[in-house]
Design a protein around this motif. Sequence first.
Motif, PDB file in Angstrom:
ATOM      1  N   GLU A 276     -54.584 -24.176  20.417  1.00  0.00           N
ATOM      2  CA  GLU A 276     -53.563 -23.969  19.396  1.00  0.00           C
ATOM      3  C   GLU A 276     -53.842 -22.721  18.559  1.00  0.00           C
ATOM      4  O   GLU A 276     -52.916 -22.003  18.163  1.00  0.00           O
ATOM      5  N   ARG A 277     -55.115 -22.453  18.272  1.00  0.00           N
ATOM      6  CA  ARG A 277     -55.458 -21.234  17.522  1.00  0.00           C
ATOM      7  C   ARG A 277     -55.031 -19.992  18.290  1.00  0.00           C
ATOM      8  O   ARG A 277     -54.514 -19.032  17.701  1.00  0.00           O
TER       9      ARG A 277
ATOM     10  N   THR B  95     -52.606 -19.731  20.607  1.00  0.00           N
ATOM     11  CA  THR B  95     -51.145 -19.599  20.665  1.00  0.00           C
ATOM     12  C   THR B  95     -50.575 -19.181  19.311  1.00  0.00           C
ATOM     13  O   THR B  95     -49.603 -18.421  19.246  1.00  0.00           O
ATOM     14  N   LEU B  96     -51.186 -19.655  18.214  1.00  0.00           N
ATOM     15  CA  LEU B  96     -50.727 -19.263  16.883  1.00  0.00           C
ATOM     16  C   LEU B  96     -50.960 -17.776  16.619  1.00  0.00           C
ATOM     17  O   LEU B  96     -50.253 -17.144  15.830  1.00  0.00           O
ATOM     18  N   ARG B  97     -51.967 -17.220  17.283  1.00  0.00           N
ATOM     19  CA  ARG B  97     -52.237 -15.786  17.144  1.00  0.00           C
ATOM     20  C   ARG B  97     -51.320 -14.948  18.023  1.00  0.00           C
ATOM     21  O   ARG B  97     -51.453 -13.720  18.073  1.00  0.00           O
ATOM     22  N   GLY B  98     -50.435 -15.602  18.757  1.00  0.00           N
ATOM     23  CA  GLY B  98     -49.488 -14.865  19.579  1.00  0.00           C
ATOM     24  C   GLY B  98     -49.854 -14.748  21.042  1.00  0.00           C
ATOM     25  O   GLY B  98     -49.149 -14.076  21.807  1.00  0.00           O
ATOM     26  N   ARG B  99     -50.951 -15.389  21.467  1.00  0.00           N
ATOM     27  CA  ARG B  99     -51.311 -15.337  22.879  1.00  0.00           C
ATOM     28  C   ARG B  99     -50.314 -16.174  23.691  1.00  0.00           C
ATOM     29  O   ARG B  99     -49.968 -17.283  23.283  1.00  0.00           O
ATOM     30  N   PRO B 100     -49.864 -15.663  24.837  1.00  0.00           N
ATOM     31  CA  PRO B 100     -49.001 -16.472  25.710  1.00  0.00           C
ATOM     32  C   PRO B 100     -49.703 -17.781  26.098  1.00  0.00           C
ATOM     33  O   PRO B 100     -50.933 -17.829  26.204  1.00  0.00           O
ATOM     34  N   ARG B 101     -48.912 -18.831  26.314  1.00  0.00           N
ATOM     35  CA  ARG B 101     -49.511 -20.133  26.618  1.00  0.00           C
ATOM     36  C   ARG B 101     -50.378 -20.097  27.871  1.00  0.00           C
ATOM     37  O   ARG B 101     -51.415 -20.755  27.926  1.00  0.00           O
TER      38      ARG B 101
END
Length: 315
Positions: free
Chosen positions: A276-277, A279-285
């Motif tokens: 979750e950290r 993805t919250l930073r903008g990394r693709p899933r």
Amino acid sequence: MDEQRTIFVGIDVSKDRLDVHLRPSGEAFHVARDTKGLEVLARRFGSLPVALVVLEATGGFEASVAAALAVAGLPLCIVNPRQIRDFARAMGRLAKTDTLDAEVIALFAERIRPPARPLPEPERSHFAELVSRRRQIIGMINMETNRRDQAVDKQLIRRLNRHITFLERELSELDGDIGQAIKASPVWCETEALLKSVPGVGDVTARTLLAQLPELGTIGRHQLAALVGIAPINRDSGLMRGRRSIAGGRTSVRGVLYMAALTTIRRGSPFRPFYERLTLRGRPRKVALVAVMRKLLVTLNAIVRNRTPWQSVMA
């Protein structure tokens, strides 16, 4: 190799006895090749800074010895007797007794330092075949199920159902064979339990890792990630910076790690906050999921290396 672990052990294995030699001290002794003798060896070596134990492959007599020492967490290598004979000739050691053979094996361990292998190779190869066949049968079941779902002819559907039932029976029998193979080996039995102590790791993942990734617990995390094919590969040229991606490696291992990572995320394990950290930073899933796969692999590597089960903190 840790400089503190400086003792090299050579063991000459015969039907009823084990001759043992330690380098560089030169200490030599023997024990019976039975349960009590193996317990004595495991206890004695457990209190010493052992760098490597080397055995010769002796037609099966070495299997129980290797299993007992591996369960004790000792770095172990089983070598071809021809390697020892050639080494002895090169050293000018022509005399041959069990005691002298153990000394030569210890010298071989100290000077050649072959890589420690966590499982006896013939057993591991057999186990790998079973796991590979299981994957093939599952693939056939999936293909036949898709064909049945698309079929219209009732007679063809019945035939496909019969074949699917046959394949499912084969799969059940194969699972039994795999389970028996694990139970027959103390090394696999203990290592499987360690692997399955990690959230998201079940029978299929643990058994695939045992069969297809014998290096687990013996090499560094970066090497292991590259071996499996989940290390980012640079695609740069001059000033151009390409997208990092994963490729190559052992696809069967990567496949089970992918499913295990998905499971850990969905079930809210300690790996989920890490995902979750990212993805919250903008990394693709998908990128975040691969990162979880790497973290899971690093954790499994540490657990097998240290012979300690999962604790509810991330490694």
